[in-house]
Structure formats: structure tokens, C-alpha cells
Design a protein around this motif. Structure first.
Motif, PDB file in Angstrom:
ATOM      1  N   ASP A 307       0.846  -1.186   0.000  1.00 33.53           N
ATOM      2  CA  ASP A 307       0.000   0.000   0.000  1.00 33.53           C
ATOM      3  C   ASP A 307       0.887   1.244   0.000  1.00 33.53           C
ATOM      4  O   ASP A 307       2.029   1.197   0.455  1.00 33.53           O
ATOM      5  CB  ASP A 307      -0.919  -0.007   1.227  1.00 33.53           C
ATOM      6  N   GLN A 329      -5.797  -0.447  -4.928  1.00 34.84           N
ATOM      7  CA  GLN A 329      -6.022  -1.407  -3.852  1.00 34.84           C
ATOM      8  C   GLN A 329      -6.250  -2.809  -4.396  1.00 34.84           C
ATOM      9  O   GLN A 329      -5.773  -3.789  -3.832  1.00 34.84           O
ATOM     10  CB  GLN A 329      -7.227  -0.974  -2.995  1.00 34.84           C
ATOM     11  N   VAL A 333      -2.253  -3.776  -4.273  1.00 34.30           N
ATOM     12  CA  VAL A 333      -2.259  -4.243  -2.886  1.00 34.30           C
ATOM     13  C   VAL A 333      -2.910  -5.622  -2.763  1.00 34.30           C
ATOM     14  O   VAL A 333      -2.479  -6.447  -1.966  1.00 34.30           O
ATOM     15  CB  VAL A 333      -2.968  -3.219  -1.970  1.00 34.30           C
ATOM     16  N   GLU A 412      -3.597  -1.209   8.013  1.00 35.19           N
ATOM     17  CA  GLU A 412      -3.997  -1.176   6.618  1.00 35.19           C
ATOM     18  C   GLU A 412      -5.521  -1.187   6.476  1.00 35.19           C
ATOM     19  O   GLU A 412      -6.086  -0.476   5.656  1.00 35.19           O
ATOM     20  CB  GLU A 412      -3.379  -2.363   5.870  1.00 35.19           C
TER      21      GLU A 412
END
Length: 552
Positions: A307, A329, A333, A412
Motif C-alpha cells: 500500500d 487497492q 495491494v 492497513e
């Protein structure tokens, strides 16, 4: 020509291909190399380029003090001699750089040049790092390829090609780079862009190395520009699955000579490819991130799937636009749409019905620095499950993406909720999927937690013969509604109760099983996370029980 497999030689050949306007190594002939040599004054270019001495030092013919004022003349004669040697029939030894045969001896060539320019020759001439980056020489094994009983055997093509590295390189993280790729066309085209940039700088009198003040992420800008061009030229073409780029970061200066390699794998390349196809606002968001990223952390995050803090709100900055945030994301991620939707749901409840003063308090980047806000968010998660608007898997999708028992990344997960709190105008939950594949990095409820929750639920609600048999209403009142006040002692006591009554293969109800139950995969006791996941599991069991109409 063929790729040598050596990043220094291949970068030199890519640079020559750029100057000769060739799109592949196969298209590059000796005649093209000679034409490029005659068209571009490489001696003057290298003399005016700071990167040259970073690559070859000052002991070579172009900067050696002993050769003044004939440096350029000697250097040009040396390169011309290499060109002549390249045309000769390959019948001799094997080059230890490219693997091709040659009958070249640098000592003989150097003596001829020395004789022409009245240079005194002291002993035999060896190939050192003044002729090839990171090569040790007889009496000097301080480099990356140290000398042994003899010097390294290098052909004239390799020795010639590396002289074009200064024109085809740039700085990333304070070191020069050579670009290799599984795609020959990408490798050459990217180098062409760097060559064009360097030629423009040199013609404008700028001797500074490209990339020095642009930041480490300038390579991503170069990739984006290149992919945008490809989109225009080949509308239907997609990025091949096998494409990867390898950046060789090196330094050949002083006693700190070293070399490192950074891979830009297919996943981040696909990300940039897709960015080049997105809307202008999407691309602008990426460009803004690049312009602010002077230390290359965005570069690292994209490469390693981390991230990136620059996506998130800070002060008056609301973070990147939601379209970019969610794309990053999911495809960098590894968060799923389910995880993002869960964060949206929590944020929506947190701001629901709040007055402006209360909103200003929670719509801040440090909202979860305060425990009361974290506790509020956790209570909302429980309520979402109780109401059937979420389940425990949603929680794990957001907070536990490392496939490890109890080893969650709360920062996170809460960062994602914080992003949506600060971007509350985009809280609509969507289930649509994008075109790219992404790897799901989350797990379902661990069987040990699920088993304990089911056993305790059976004991407290259902088991008339051996359990407490309190019923579902008291379970809701005494257990669920009061669960946040329970601690390790409550858990241990009830673990013992279950051990006295039941036998279970999935969850060992003994001392070893207890230790295994309360510790994560790294052996750390994690009661707090265990208790919260149990709370969610209990909420889910209660909801399912009610849903099936068993309360009646």
C-alpha cells in the motif's frame, strides 16, 4: 546483432539501435553501427555527459591526463579500431561476456594506437573498468568481477557497445541504470526514449544526468508515456503475460562499485498499461503521485505490492480520486471488492446521522489514532454482521490478507475505512468486477475459531443435557452484548468447560490445544484479535439461528 545477455552490452546496443532507428537487435547490422558512429559524435557526447566518468572513471583514453590534449583523438581512434575488429571473421576464442567467438587482442590494438600518438606503453594492456563497467583487472580485484590469473576475455563488439551506455542511461535512486526486458521491443523502445531525452539535454547545454532531479519514479512516467503511445499505434494490443522489466542499478566509481537489480514484474507493468488506457483524470492522478514521489517509494510499492501512503488523506488533502484508489487497492495491494465494500459500509454507518461538528472530528486522517474511534468501528462491524449486511469473511478480507492465523494488519484495514470516511461522497457499494485479474490475499474464518464458536454456542444455547442451555435470548444479552468486556480469563475458563464436556478433532481441548488456540503463526499470544474474531463469529451464529426461525 544478437542480445548478449549482459545488461551493459545490451544497453549499449539498444542505444545504437535508437541512433540507427532500428526496432530490433536482428535489424542492427555492422553497417548501421558504423553509420551511427559517423553521424553522431560519440566522443563529444561522452565528453559532455557526466555519466561517462561514473561508468568508466577517468583513467581511460577520453579523460586520462597523460594523453592531453589528444584525448578525443585517441578515444575516436580506439573506437574506430574496435569497429574494424568487429568486421573480422570470428575464428578465435570465446568472449566471456556475449559468448561469441573473436580473434581480438586489446594489447595489440592499444600498442598500435600508442605508436600512432607517441604514447609510452608500460607493460601489457589489460581490460579494466576503464574499458568495461565493473570489470576487475590484473592487480586490481576490487570490482564486481575480480581478476584471477588472467584478464577477462572480451570481444571488440562488447567493448565498443558499452561506450554508448552514457547516452542510453539515466539515474534512479542515485545510481545509473541499464534496462533489460523479456520483451526486446519494450527494452529498445524505452532506451530510445532515454536517448532522445539525453540528446535534447546535451544539445541544450545541460550536462546533468537525466533522472537526477526528477525523482526515482521517473521511470514510471517514461513507461506511462510509452504505453500511451502504444495504445495510439496498436489500439487492440494488450500487454503480454510474460513481459517483465529488469533495471540494473550500478555504480562503477571509486571503491564503492556495486550492482543491484530491481524487477518490475508483469503485475505493475499491467497496472501502468491499464493506467494509460484510463481517463485523463485517472492518468493525471498517477502523474501527480509521480511528481511528488522523490524518494521512489511509489516505485517500491508498485513493484512489491505494498500500500502507498500517498493515496491517503492528509491535512486538507482528501487523497487520490476513488477510481484510482480502488484500482490501486485491487491490482497492486490485492484487496478484493468485498473488502473495499466492507470498509465503505463501516464508514457509512460511522458518519450516518452525524452533525457537521461530529463529522469534522471523524473525517480526519488520524481518526483511528484514538481508541474510542476504533472501538466504534468494531462495534459497527459486529452490528453489520448481526443485521445480515456483512459477515466475518468481509472482516477477514479487509484485515487479514496474509493467510496467517490471527496475524491481522489493523493499520492497513483502518486506513481504508479512514479513506472512505474522508471521501464520504463515494460510499455507494458496488459489486462489479474489473477486467484485470487480481490475487485474493485473504482467508476465511479459521477452523479453530469457527469450531470454538460453534461448540460454545451449542453449550450455551442448545445442549440441554451437558451445557448451560440458557437459550438464544440470554446468549444475545449475556454473551453478545457483553462480549467486549470479556478477557483472557473468561476465554480460558470456558475453554476448560468445553474440554470437560466435549471431544473435538479440529480443536484440541487440552493444554497444547489452548496454547495453539491463543497464539498466531509466529508464536505470539494474540488474545485481543482472537476475542474480536470470536465476537464476530458469535454474531454470525446468532444471525443464522434467528434467520432459520429457530427463535420461535
Amino acid at each position: 546483432m544478437k542480445r548478449s545477455g549482459n545488461p551493459f552490452v545490451d544497453t549499449g546496443l539498444c542505444t545504437i539501435a535508437a541512433l540507427a532507428d532500428k526496432s530490433s537487435f536482428e535489424d542492427l547490422k555492422i553497417e548501421d553501427i558504423e553509420e551511427a558512429f559517423n553521424k553522431y559524435d560519440i566522443a563529444t557526447i561522452n565528453k559532455e555527459t557526466k555519466s561517462f566518468t561514473m561508468i568508466f572513471g577517468t583513467n581511460g583514453p577520453l579523460f586520462q591526463n597523460a594523453f592531453k590534449p589528444k584525448n578525443k583523438e585517441i578515444y575516436i581512434d580506439f573506437l574506430k579500431a574496435l569497429l574494424i575488429e568487429m568486421k573480422k571473421k570470428d575464428t578465435g576464442e570465446i568472449c566471456e561476456i556475449c559468448g561469441e567467438k573473436h580473434n581480438f587482442d586489446i594489447d595489440i590494438l592499444w600498442r598500435e594506437i600508442a605508436k600512432k600518438h607517441n604514447i609510452k606503453v608500460n607493460g601489457k594492456k589489460y581490460v579494466g573498468r576503464d574499458f568495461f563497467p565493473l570489470i576487475g583487472s590484473i592487480g586490481n580485484d576490487a570490482q564486481a568481477l575480480p581478476s584471477a590469473s588472467r584478464m577477462l576475455n572480451i570481444c571488440p563488439k562488447c567493448l565498443f557497445a558499452v561506450n554508448y551506455i552514457p547516452l542510453g542511461t539515466m539515474l534512479i535512486k542515485g545510481r545509473l541504470i541499464c534496462i533489460e526486458s523479456t520483451s526486446e521491443s519494450i527494452m529498445i523502445d524505452l532506451t530510445k526514449g532515454i536517448v532522445a531525452e539525453n540528446l535534447d539535454r546535451i544539445s541544450g547545454g545541460n550536462k546533468e544526468i537525466y533522472g537526477k532531479k526528477e525523482g526515482s519514479s521517473v521511470i514510471y512516467l517514461r513507461l506511462l508515456e510509452y504505453f500511451e503511445l502504444l495504445q495510439e499505434v496498436r489500439k487492440q494490443e494488450s500487454l503480454p503475460e510474460t513481459v517483465a522489466i529488469y533495471l540494473w542499478l550500478f555504480s562503477n566509481a571509486g571503491t564503492g562499485a556495486d550492482c543491484d537489480m530491481i524487477e518490475i514484474p508483469n503485475k505493475p507493468l499491467k497496472f501502468i498499461w491499464e493506467v494509460s488506457r484510463k481517463s485523463q483524470s485517472f492518468r493525471n492522478e498517477f502523474l501527480k503521485l509521480i511528481s511528488k514521489d522523490k524518494n521512489g517509494s511509489l516505485f517500491d510499492c508498485i513493484s512489491y505490492g505494498w500500500d502507498y501512503i500517498g493515496l491517503y488523506p492528509k491535512g486538507k488533502y482528501k487523497g487520490v480520486i476513488p477510481e484510482f484508489y480502488e484500482y490501486f487497492q485491487k491490482y497492486i495491494v490485492g484487496k478484493t471488492p468485498k473488502a473495499l465494500n466492507f470498509a465503505k459500509k463501516v464508514a457509512a454507518v460511522m458518519i450516518s446521522g452525524k452533525e457537521e461538528k461530529e463529522l469534522s472530528r471523524i473525517q480526519k486522517s488520524d481518526v483511528f489514532a484514538y481508541s474510542e474511534n476504533k472501538n466504534l468501528a468494531k462495534s459497527i462491524m459486529v452490528d453489520l454482521i448481526l443485521n445480515g449486511n456483512a459477515n466475518i469473511v468481509d472482516y477477514l478480507e479487509l484485515f487479514n490478507r496474509n493467510d496467517k492465523y490471527l496475524n491481522t494488519n489493523h493499520k492497513e484495514g483502518f486506513d481504508t475505512i479512514m479513506y472512505y470516511l474522508c471521501n464520504s461522497d463515494t460510499l455507494e457499494v458496488t459489486e462489479e468486477e474489473d477486467s484485470l485479474d487480481y490475487k485474493v490475499k485473504s482467508i476465511n474464518t479459521h477452523k479453530k475459531i469457527k469450531t470454538f464458536a460453534e461448540l460454545y454456542f451449542k453449550y450455551y444455547v442448545l445442549d440441554k443435557e451437558n451445557g448451560a442451555y440458557k437459550g438464544i435470548e440470554k446468549f444475545k444479552k449475556n454473551i453478545l452484548d457483553n462480549f467486549k468486556n470479556f478477557d483472557e480469563y473468561w476465554l480460558k475458563d470456558n475453554f476448560s468447560k468445553l474440554a470437560d464436556i466435549y471431544e473435538c478433532e479440529t480443536l484440541k481441548l487440552d493444554y497444547d490445544g489452548w496454547l495453539d488456540f491463543i497464539t498466531d503463526e509466529e508464536g505470539n499470544k494474540n488474545i485481543k484479535e482472537l476475542m474480536f474474531q470470536l465476537r464476530l463469529a458469535f454474531a454470525e451464529l446468532y444471525r443464522e439461528y434467528i434467520k432459520e426461525g429457530k427463535l420461535a
